[in-house]
Design a protein around this motif. Structure first.
Motif, mmCIF file in Angstrom:
data_model
loop_
_atom_site.group_PDB
_atom_site.id
_atom_site.type_symbol
_atom_site.label_atom_id
_atom_site.label_comp_id
_atom_site.label_asym_id
_atom_site.label_seq_id
_atom_site.Cartn_x
_atom_site.Cartn_y
_atom_site.Cartn_z
ATOM 1 N N PHE A 172 -1.521 -3.217 2.502
ATOM 2 C CA PHE A 172 -0.969 -1.953 2.010
ATOM 3 C C PHE A 172 0.519 -2.106 1.691
ATOM 4 O O PHE A 172 1.015 -1.563 0.698
ATOM 5 C CB PHE A 172 -1.175 -0.847 3.047
ATOM 6 N N TYR A 173 1.229 -2.855 2.521
ATOM 7 C CA TYR A 173 2.646 -3.122 2.275
ATOM 8 C C TYR A 173 2.832 -3.815 0.922
ATOM 9 O O TYR A 173 3.732 -3.466 0.149
ATOM 10 C CB TYR A 173 3.191 -3.998 3.408
ATOM 11 N N MET A 174 1.959 -4.778 0.610
ATOM 12 C CA MET A 174 2.052 -5.481 -0.671
ATOM 13 C C MET A 174 1.729 -4.548 -1.841
ATOM 14 O O MET A 174 2.287 -4.683 -2.936
ATOM 15 C CB MET A 174 1.122 -6.691 -0.682
ATOM 16 N N LEU A 175 0.851 -3.589 -1.607
ATOM 17 C CA LEU A 175 0.558 -2.593 -2.649
ATOM 18 C C LEU A 175 1.801 -1.742 -2.914
ATOM 19 O O LEU A 175 2.142 -1.446 -4.064
ATOM 20 C CB LEU A 175 -0.619 -1.716 -2.206
ATOM 21 N N MET A 176 2.507 -1.367 -1.842
ATOM 22 C CA MET A 176 3.731 -0.583 -1.994
ATOM 23 C C MET A 176 4.831 -1.386 -2.692
ATOM 24 O O MET A 176 5.678 -0.820 -3.384
ATOM 25 C CB MET A 176 4.235 -0.099 -0.629
ATOM 26 N N GLN A 177 4.811 -2.710 -2.523
ATOM 27 C CA GLN A 177 5.797 -3.570 -3.183
ATOM 28 C C GLN A 177 5.695 -3.470 -4.701
ATOM 29 O O GLN A 177 6.688 -3.649 -5.412
ATOM 30 C CB GLN A 177 5.599 -5.030 -2.757
ATOM 31 N N LEU A 178 4.495 -3.201 -5.193
ATOM 32 C CA LEU A 178 4.317 -3.051 -6.642
ATOM 33 C C LEU A 178 5.096 -1.835 -7.158
ATOM 34 O O LEU A 178 5.570 -1.822 -8.292
ATOM 35 C CB LEU A 178 2.830 -2.883 -6.992
ATOM 36 N N LEU A 179 5.222 -0.826 -6.312
ATOM 37 C CA LEU A 179 5.887 0.416 -6.736
ATOM 38 C C LEU A 179 7.394 0.371 -6.509
ATOM 39 O O LEU A 179 8.166 0.787 -7.370
ATOM 40 C CB LEU A 179 5.285 1.607 -5.990
ATOM 41 N N ASP A 180 7.802 -0.102 -5.342
ATOM 42 C CA ASP A 180 9.239 -0.160 -5.037
ATOM 43 C C ASP A 180 9.487 -1.273 -4.024
ATOM 44 O O ASP A 180 9.336 -1.077 -2.813
ATOM 45 C CB ASP A 180 9.724 1.174 -4.472
ATOM 46 N N PRO A 181 9.869 -2.467 -4.497
ATOM 47 C CA PRO A 181 10.073 -3.597 -3.587
ATOM 48 C C PRO A 181 11.263 -3.426 -2.653
ATOM 49 O O PRO A 181 11.440 -4.210 -1.711
ATOM 50 C CB PRO A 181 10.280 -4.786 -4.532
ATOM 51 N N THR A 182 12.090 -2.404 -2.889
ATOM 52 C CA THR A 182 13.277 -2.201 -2.034
ATOM 53 C C THR A 182 13.027 -1.196 -0.910
ATOM 54 O O THR A 182 13.889 -0.994 -0.053
ATOM 55 C CB THR A 182 14.465 -1.695 -2.875
ATOM 56 N N LEU A 183 11.852 -0.573 -0.898
ATOM 57 C CA LEU A 183 11.617 0.525 0.053
ATOM 58 C C LEU A 183 11.461 0.033 1.493
ATOM 59 O O LEU A 183 11.978 0.633 2.427
ATOM 60 C CB LEU A 183 10.365 1.313 -0.376
ATOM 61 N N PHE A 184 10.721 -1.091 1.667
ATOM 62 C CA PHE A 184 10.501 -1.647 3.000
ATOM 63 C C PHE A 184 10.760 -3.151 2.984
ATOM 64 O O PHE A 184 10.474 -3.821 1.986
ATOM 65 C CB PHE A 184 9.067 -1.397 3.481
ATOM 66 N N THR A 185 11.236 -3.664 4.104
ATOM 67 C CA THR A 185 11.494 -5.116 4.188
ATOM 68 C C THR A 185 10.303 -5.872 4.764
ATOM 69 O O THR A 185 10.215 -7.088 4.619
ATOM 70 C CB THR A 185 12.723 -5.388 5.071
ATOM 71 N N SER A 186 9.394 -5.157 5.416
ATOM 72 C CA SER A 186 8.246 -5.809 6.053
ATOM 73 C C SER A 186 7.215 -4.744 6.418
ATOM 74 O O SER A 186 7.530 -3.538 6.415
ATOM 75 C CB SER A 186 8.685 -6.539 7.321
ATOM 76 N N PRO A 187 5.982 -5.153 6.780
ATOM 77 C CA PRO A 187 5.001 -4.163 7.256
ATOM 78 C C PRO A 187 5.488 -3.396 8.476
ATOM 79 O O PRO A 187 5.238 -2.196 8.596
ATOM 80 C CB PRO A 187 3.774 -5.032 7.578
ATOM 81 N N ASP A 188 6.195 -4.093 9.376
ATOM 82 C CA ASP A 188 6.720 -3.403 10.568
ATOM 83 C C ASP A 188 7.733 -2.333 10.183
ATOM 84 O O ASP A 188 7.759 -1.234 10.754
ATOM 85 C CB ASP A 188 7.370 -4.406 11.517
#
Length: 919
Positions: free
Chosen positions: A269-285
């Motif tokens: 899911f984290y990788m899916l979110m990376q498609l939208l905004d790679p700056t939003l989270f640094t990791s799944p944690d």
């Protein structure tokens, strides 16, 4: 125009001999230096003519008159209407437009950047929301190029919805459509395309996509299939994910759609979110810790959130009951022999390896048809016997064995005459020859293994499901040993009596009609053999009630069947194949029988959604008819029991002991991602006790339930829908009145008559008495009336008028009017396109009004429409070029910054679309 003052450096000019050029130095002594196509030259000022900029052209050609005022107002409205606040709620599509859909569309259409996951639950209209976003962006002039990337089985559904319902003019790319890339790059030539993810993800296609211009908007449906996972510290990206990754950098806006975006794996899911905004989270944690940030890129609405415009509950209650029966002795004997036939077919397919793929797919289709009804599989067996006989004739023909060939074809003709009830006369013989010739052609042509795979797949679309019956008949290149004889033996054991499930259905209908003879009933049966048999049995048992059958066809055919069923004295029963699973609304009926059960339970939810939907006034009653001693019946009942166990553990069981609808859809949605129903049912053929099947199903359900809990935790901080969000858009009357006024004025401008009729209907007629246009502004009445259009911003006539008046010549949009209070000055109206931080564009209208001394007149800026209604003024004053260039044009930049429309160091384009001089 030869005034020296107008000849300044940078001024574009025209010379009779040298053509167009640009002034490079100020005029001196009657001469000017300019650069032309052939180089720099010094020419007399009197020999050149300035080429006026667009705004200057407008200002130098101000005029007056009633018609001119009217057309100038139409030009202004053509730019302003698509940008009004309630645009999403002013669609002409005949759909139930729900508050959560309107709010979501407005938020995305007016956002910057537009990179979102729409994760609404199944049944809340993600297709409609996508279409509304496309429609609104197109109306605003912010969408030229759009690409829909969808599962192969849904391409035709998307195409029909976007084009027939929303007039969006999309084309289909690939094997299912007319657009290909064999001779040229289709992604350059075509601006609105729908394509399957499997078609696009091939490397040569990805390269062509990258070579084409950027897309304004890319939408991925079923985005949970864009997967990137980590195993042993190694990142693995699927081709689907790599395609999305490539397109992410090659589009302005990106929207992902999925009712089940999180599969219980935080990293995926984290990788899916990376498609939208790679700056939003640094990791799944980091994502788990700061899950509130997901609000900036995810919209998720549940059925509990959804409501009607008045705030009342959107969905009526539903009651789903499973009625199980056991086969009769003769049915069991036939079923057991058929079971052996399928086992042998799967075994041979496995033994043949890759060569046996086609037979494996055919056996899968046969298994599905058999699960529908004995009548359906009997019909398919009969027709496969014909095709096998024709195939034998063709084989003899290739070996030049003429006698054997003729004997085989003669036998095939007899079978054809019997199957299609053809007479023995000349006409019957001609028809038999035609059917035989058609079968020969199709058998020789063969069917591609990939096409067969799609037709046998659980993801096959409604038209493909119907086509699968045909494919099981003609895919005869690889057959079982002595298959013709085996089919003959099977046919002799076909139960002559009425099927057990049919008897129970007939009895249930009688009970319903004893209570209420006007009760409408919907019956789903996947395959034509079942549908035809049911139609005959119900007509025989209840000759007065009437039956309408929906077998497929285009959207118009579906609507026609739906309309007949809705008529007060119309048929009491509608029997639907898979074609009725999507695209029709049957909420005027409250009883649904699932005569057969699709392998994928989510398809069952879609069926139920035909009656359990917005507008249903009663509890939806659903009856699943199951033969509990068949493989399919055992698996269905096992799945149902396990779901109830999970629901009881979570306290999600209603007063009838039924699994709560939201839990059912959540777990089944997760289960569909974990389980191949096709493999599960095929393997169960050789596992009659279902030992392996039970273990696989239990494990998948456990994983699905776990995933549902993980998703619940992660999404708990997401904003729900509030009806308060809808209030600014709830009253569309003002916007609709503006559209009506625009259409009336435009129609009258071209000599047409516009008149209101009773019940809120308007009619536009032409002087030559051509077909009148009838429309209404009331959504509910338009849905009921087939021959009356719903007016909206995207109605083809409105779009046509807006295009016409947006392109009105510059010389015709400047007007001069007489002041009604003694104040004089100029109102300028600008259509401004601004650029955001990520080069995204936004369009807005900007009105600037000043008097002769350059002082602002705010009241004029707020009452633009009123100034167009002032009387035309005949005075002929000098063009107010200085006011335009020295005051108003510089004012635009300051005003955009002041209003927060323009980011620092970003460009904009301002187009003068209205100029009103008040004298």
């Amino acid at each position: 125009m030869t005034e020296e003052l107008t000849i300044i450096p940078g001024q574009r000019i025209r010379h009779a001999e040298f053509g167009e050029g640009v002034v490079v130095a100020a005029a001196t002594n009657g001469f000017v230096r300019a650069f032309f196509g052939g180089g720099e030259r010094q020419v007399p000022v009197v020999s050149i003519t300035p080429i006026l900029g667009r705004s200057e052209q407008v200002v130098r050609n101000v005029g007056s008159g009633e018609r001119r005022n009217r057309r100038a107002w139409l030009a202004y409205q053509a730019h302003a209407l698509p940008l009004i606040e309630s645009a999403a709620a002013l669609t002409s599509a005949k759909i139930d437009l729900l508050p959560h859909q309107v709010v979501l569309t407005h938020r995305i259409a007016t956002a910057s950047p537009r990179r979102y996951l729409i994760a609404d639950e199944v049944g809340l209209g993600k297709t409609i929301e996508s279409a509304l976003i496309l429609r609104e962006l197109a109306s605003r002039g912010e969408l030229n190029r759009a690409l829909m990337v969808v599962p192969a089985g849904l391409v035709n559904n998307w195409h029909r919805e976007l084009n027939e319902v929303f007039n969006l003019d999309f084309e289909v790319f690939g094997s299912q459509g007319d657009v290909t890339d064999r001779k040229s790059n289709a992604f350059v030539k075509h601006d609105r395309l729908i394509a399957s993810v499997d078609t696009l993800k091939r490397k040569p296609r990805v390269k062509r996509l990258m070579d084409a211009p950027l897309w304004d908007l890319v939408i991925f449906d079923e985005a949970q299939h864009l997967t990137a996972s980590k195993s042993g510290g190694k990142l693995k990206k699927t081709d689907n994910y790599r395609l999305a990754e490539s397109l992410r950098s090659h589009c302005r806006d990106l929207i992902l759609l999925s009712a089940t975006p999180h599969q219980g794996d935080h990293y995926r899911f984290y990788m899916l979110m990376q498609l939208l905004d790679p700056t939003l989270f640094t990791s799944p944690d980091d994502m788990i810790e700061n899950r509130h940030r997901l609000n900036s890129i995810i919209f998720r609405r549940t059925k509990a959130d959804a409501c009607r415009p008045d705030g009342s509950t959107l969905f009526a209650r539903r009651w789903v009951h499973t009625e199980s029966f056991v086969m009769s002795e003769v049915e069991r004997e036939f079923y057991n022999d058929l079971h052996v036939y399928l086992m042998d077919g799967f075994a041979l397919a496995k033994q043949q390896g890759n060569k046996g793929r086609a037979l494996g797919f055919v056996m899968t289709i046969f298994q599905k048809i058999a699960a529908s009804s004995f009548a359906a599989v009997h019909r398919t067996l009969r027709r496969r016997l014909i095709a096998l006989t024709v195939q034998e004739g063709l084989m003899h023909d290739s070996k030049l064995d003429i006698d054997a060939r003729d004997a085989a074809f003669a036998e095939a003709r007899q079978l054809i005459q019997r199957e299609f009830h053809l007479t023995e006369d000349r006409l019957g013989q001609i028809e038999a020859e035609r059917v035989l010739a058609d079968l020969k052609r199709r058998i020789v042509k063969k069917m591609d293994d990939d096409d067969l795979a799609m037709l046998s797949s659980e993801y096959s679309s409604e038209t493909e499901t119907t086509a699968s019956e045909d494919s099981a008949i003609i895919a005869v290149e690889l057959a079982l040993p002595e298959e013709r004889q085996r089919i003959r033996d099977l046919l002799t054991k076909f139960p002559p009596e009425t099927e057990t499930k049919v008897k129970n259905l007939i009895n249930a209908l009688g009970t319903l009609w004893q209570q209420d003879s006007s009760e409408r009933v919907v019956i789903f049966a996947t395959y034509l053999g079942s549908v035809e048999m049911l139609g005959e049995e119900i007509e025989r048992a209840y000759p007065g009630q009437g039956v309408v059958v929906l077998k497929g066809g285009d959207h118009g055919t579906k609507l026609s069947a739906e309309k007949r069923f809705k008529q007060p004295n119309g048929p009491r029963v509608m029997i639907c194949t898979a074609a009725g699973r999507e695209g029709i609304n049957l909420q005027h009926a409250r009883v649904l029988f699932n005569f057969d059960l699709p392998w994928n339970p989510m398809d069952l939810e879609q069926r139920i959604g035909r009656i359990h939907r917005y507008g249903q006034k009663h509890t939806a009653q659903v009856y699943n008819l199951v033969l509990s001693d068949t493989i399919e019946g055992k698996i269905f009942l096992l799945l149902d029991d396990k779901l109830k166990e999970i629901a009881k553990a979570l306290g999600k069981v209603d007063e009838h002991g039924e699994v709560a609808e939201d839990l059912r859809s959540q777990i089944l949605g997760q289960l569909s991602e974990r389980l191949s129903y096709e493999s599960l049912y095929a393997q169960a053929v050789s596992d009659p006790e279902l030992k392996r099947t039970r273990l696989e199903l239990e494990q998948a359900l456990s994983n699905a339930s776990e995933a549902r809990n993980v998703v619940y935790e992660l999404f708990q901080d997401l904003d729900g829908f509030s009806l308060n969000d809808y209030q600014p858009f709830s009253d569309t009357s003002e916007g609709m009145d503006e559209i009506v006024r625009f259409v009336r004025t435009a129609a009258e401008d071209e000599g047409k008559a516009f008149r209101p009729e009773a019940n809120g209907v308007f009619v536009v007629t032409t002087p030559d008495n051509g077909d009148p246009l009838r429309f209404t502004t009331d959504r509910d009445s338009s849905i009921e009336a087939e021959n009356i259009d719903l007016l909206g911003l995207d109605h083809p006539n409105v779009v046509q008028y807006m295009q016409r008046f947006r392109s009105l010549p510059d010389e015709q949009i400047g007007i001069r009017v007489r002041s009604d209070d003694g104040r004089t000055g100029v109102l300028s109206i600008w259509h401004v396109t601004t650029q955001g931080e990520r080069s995204e564009t936004r369009n807005q209208m900007l009105s600037l009004a000043v008097n002769g001394e350059g002082q602002r007149i705010p009241s004029w800026e707020k009452q633009v429409d009123r100034l167009f209604q002032f009387s035309p003024a005949s005075s002929n004053s000098e063009p107010q070029i200085d006011l335009l260039t020295e005051l108003l044009e510089p004012m635009i930049h300051r005003e955009l910054i002041h209003r927060g429309f323009l980011a620092e160091n970003r460009g904009y384009d301002a187009r003068l679309v209205g100029w009103v001089e008040v004298v």
